[in-house]
Design a protein around this motif. Structure first.
Motif, short mmCIF file in Angstrom:
data_model
loop_
_atom_site.label_atom_id
_atom_site.label_comp_id
_atom_site.label_asym_id
_atom_site.label_seq_id
_atom_site.Cartn_x
_atom_site.Cartn_y
_atom_site.Cartn_z
N TYR A 1 -1.40 -40.92 43.39
CA TYR A 1 -2.14 -41.57 44.46
C TYR A 1 -1.18 -42.39 45.31
O TYR A 1 -0.28 -43.05 44.78
CB TYR A 1 -3.24 -42.46 43.87
CG TYR A 1 -4.27 -41.68 43.10
CD1 TYR A 1 -4.13 -41.45 41.74
CD2 TYR A 1 -5.39 -41.15 43.74
CE1 TYR A 1 -5.06 -40.70 41.03
CE2 TYR A 1 -6.33 -40.41 43.04
CZ TYR A 1 -6.16 -40.19 41.68
OH TYR A 1 -7.08 -39.46 40.99
N TRP B 1 -9.33 -35.14 47.95
CA TRP B 1 -9.71 -36.54 47.75
C TRP B 1 -9.40 -37.34 49.01
O TRP B 1 -8.24 -37.40 49.45
CB TRP B 1 -8.93 -37.06 46.56
CG TRP B 1 -9.37 -38.35 45.95
CD1 TRP B 1 -10.39 -38.55 45.09
CD2 TRP B 1 -8.73 -39.62 46.12
NE1 TRP B 1 -10.45 -39.86 44.71
CE2 TRP B 1 -9.44 -40.54 45.32
CE3 TRP B 1 -7.65 -40.08 46.86
CZ2 TRP B 1 -9.10 -41.88 45.25
CZ3 TRP B 1 -7.30 -41.42 46.79
CH2 TRP B 1 -8.03 -42.30 46.00
N ALA C 1 -4.47 -38.51 47.59
CA ALA C 1 -4.10 -38.01 46.27
C ALA C 1 -3.22 -36.79 46.48
O ALA C 1 -3.57 -35.89 47.26
CB ALA C 1 -5.34 -37.64 45.47
#
Length: 661
Positions: free
Chosen positions: A2, A31, A20
């Protein structure tokens, strides 16, 4: 993996400030929490609004990603500066500690069990008054009773055993005086006796439990290799602890090892350390590990026997490593060589002239000045020897010992030193197989930048006043203004040929930085491509520029076309609409009385012309307002002042109760 920060594209995909990434390919996954700051969104406007908001802190715990920054919504939900996101979907969970002020920011996070520790600049969080640091229940988001009460911004947190290490810009925390770095009891919130006493802000902290080497007992400098070889990163292993290595020490909470710190400091743990240091977890003393960065360090990560560092530096660990480096955690002691240093002139001011200032270095025999690596020399950690200037070996002080005289660019030195009667000027470098560090003390006489003040916060993309004074006896007719985003390592010209009035209205850049400075200088044209600084009148202290919290303005154009003849009985207006929504064009006279209106939304989004007629003559010298009003809360318009053959037009944009002129 992340990632958070301030970006618009990462891993080959558009992502605003958080993403991500696939650890194998580096490609961004689906994401996408999309953090926004909607502080200035017109309420009830019915349109998407807000601007991408920066992300300054991430912490992963199980299936949850905790995020801190400047956002007011993230993961599809309203969340003020702090949120918990589902690690699989990016959707915000119900967890919502909710800081409550527009200028709040959460810039540090760490998680331990059922507690989320947060640092930043805030006064209320988790439903309680908590100044700049707090512990939050990971289930409810409520603040716990833990309350170290820092008196200013907390920028970094690290957890080890029963201790929370905090770094930032504070001078008081946990009930004790602590300068920029402290160890806090994780149970009570009280500061421990651990006190490295950094002389400037700490922006990054990392704790390692590896075996440590004791701090050097002599003033010899110590270094640590920076490496860029993937093979060496993966395969080089420290030897196991032996009798020659110090046993692990226990820190204030029972933890063992080393606390790595990065930031803007040049002194920490009782030793000179430029922007990065390793601190004994038990005593707070700086160890012999000394990569000696040439500018600020903003991020640290320890993995095995490597310390990864990111920041504004271009040199670290003895190598040119712009912005990012992997540094050996192993201490490589560089034998110290005694050196004397004489800086000339003894006073720097606008009366002292010339392109260069000189430095004379005299090593203690048997070392020879011919062994000094001139390219390694740095003054105050940043200013190199001017390669275009002559160097010489002689006996400048006539003491019978040979010395080396080098020259530094005068303007670069003036921008690197502070004003005062006893200003230390330190020179470092290598000689043969050893290292040296020597200091002289000089006077620096110049004016002062009184605004922006040191420690102040300016909004990016806004207007701010730069104010300065001129020392008595100095006659300066015109000046230039420079600004720096990296604490003076590099400078950009803002304006030149300004009258020396002591004030200038500056359009603050939109680049966010905590290391901004401005300088008022004298310049002369060097060639068509740039200017040379010939003198420094004043340099500001360090201040912060925040990322602009702008408003997304829809594409709406409006133009008035001159009255011909003037006065005339008609007015031509051209405009464009962002869509075919209902819209009205309205004209008023100077008293605000509506003259006429026309529905124009049906005309669509293309550029359109409209000719307006009025039964009476428009009087010379009249002021007219033609305003475009779009559906919702946005309007754009222009005032027109007509007199004889001249017309002046001023434009404005309105959002809610705010006018942008």
């Amino acid at each position: 993996m992340y990632a958070g920060g301030y970006f618009t594209i990462v891993g080959g995909q558009p992502r605003y400030n958080i993403a991500a990434l696939d650890v194998a390919t580096g490609v961004a996954t689906a994401w996408n929490p999309n953090p926004l700051n909607e502080t200035y969104c017109p309420p009830g406007s019915g349109r998407p609004c807000g601007v991408p908001a920066s992300v300054w802190a991430l912490a992963l715990s199980g299936g949850t990603v905790y995020v801190g920054g400047q956002f007011t919504s993230i993961g599809g939900q309203p969340r003020n500066r702090l949120a918990a996101l589902d690690a699989a979907t990016g959707v915000a969970t119900a967890w919502n500690p909710n800081t409550n002020y527009q200028d709040d920011v959460v810039s540090a996070l760490t998680v331990s069990g059922g507690t989320v520790y947060a640092g930043g600049s805030f006064a209320i969080i988790g439903g309680q008054v908590r100044n700049n640091i707090a512990a939050l229940d990971s289930a409810t988001g409520a603040a716990t009773a833990w309350n170290p009460n820092a008196n200013s911004h907390v920028r970094a947190l690290a957890l080890s055993g029963g201790t929370v290490y905090a770094g930032g810009q504070f001078t008081s925390i946990g009930g004790q005086a602590r300068n920029n770095i402290a160890a806090i009891d994780a149970a009570t919130g009280a500061a421990t006796a651990w006190d490295p006493n950094a002389n400037n802000s700490v922006a990054a902290l990392e704790v390692s439990g590896t075996w440590s080497t004791p701090a050097a007992a002599s003033p010899a400098l110590a270094g640590s290799r920076a490496t860029t070889s993937p093979r060496s990163m993966q395969e080089r292993v420290l030897p196991p602890p032996g009798p020659e290595r110090e046993q692990q020490r226990r820190g204030p909470g029972g933890e063992r090892g080393t606390v790595y710190a990065g930031g803007l400091f040049t002194s920490i743990g009782g030793l000179a350390r430029n922007y990065i240091a390793a601190l004994d977890a038990a005593t707070g003393a700086a160890t012999a590990w000394d990569p000696n960065a040439n500018n600020s360090v903003a991020a640290l990560e320890v993995s095995g026997d490597l310390v990864y560092a990111g920041g504004n530096f271009t040199s670290i660990g003895g190598q040119l490593q712009p912005r990012f480096a992997a540094i050996s955690a192993e201490v490589l002691v560089c034998p110290g060589v005694a050196m004397s240093f004489d800086f000339n002139p003894n006073t720097l001011n606008l009366h002292s002239m010339g392109r260069w200032v000189t430095g004379t270095l005299e090593p203690e025999p048997p070392a020879s000045p011919s062994d000094i690596d001139i390219a390694s020399i740095r003054l105050n950690g940043s200013v190199p020897v001017d390669q275009s200037a002559p160097t010489s070996i002689g006996d400048a002080d006539s003491d019978g010992r040979p010395d080396l005289t080098v020259r530094f660019d005068r303007a670069a030195v003036e921008l690197a030193v502070t004003e005062g009667d006893s200003v230390p000027v330190t020179v470092t470098g290598t000689i043969g197989q050893g290292c040296f560090s020597a200091t002289d003390v000089i006077r620096v006489k110049r004016g002062h930048v009184t605004a922006p003040s040191e420690g102040s916060v300016l909004q990016g993309a806004s207007a701010a006043e730069v104010r300065w004074d001129t020392p008595a006896g100095i006659q300066v007719q015109s000046v230039a203004v420079l600004w720096s985003s990296d604490d003076g390592a590099t400078w950009s010209l803002v304006a030149h040929e300004l009258p020396n009035t002591g004030s200038y209205s500056w359009s603050v850049p939109s680049t966010g930085t905590g290391e901004a400075r401005v300088a008022v200088v004298l310049v002369e044209s060097a060639d068509p491509s740039g200017y040379d600084v010939t003198g420094v009148l004043a340099v500001s202290g360090r201040f912060e520029i925040t990322t602009p919290l702008g408003v997304t303005v829809p594409r709406v154009d409006l133009a008035l076309h001159g009255s011909v003849p003037n006065p005339a009985t008609s007015l031509t207006v051209s405009f464009s609409l962002p869509d075919a929504e209902p819209a009205t064009l309205v004209a008023y006279d100077v008293s605000g009385r509506e003259l006429t209106r026309r529905a124009v939304g049906i005309l669509g989004a293309d550029a359109t012309w409209s000719r307006w007629a009025h039964r009476g003559r428009w009087l010379p010298g009249s002021i007219w307002c033609t305003s475009f009003v779009e559906i919702g809360d946005w309007s754009l318009g222009r005032w027109s002042f007509s007199r004889k053959k001249h017309e002046t037009v001023a434009a404005w944009v309105r959002s809610g109760g705010r006018f942008y002129v």
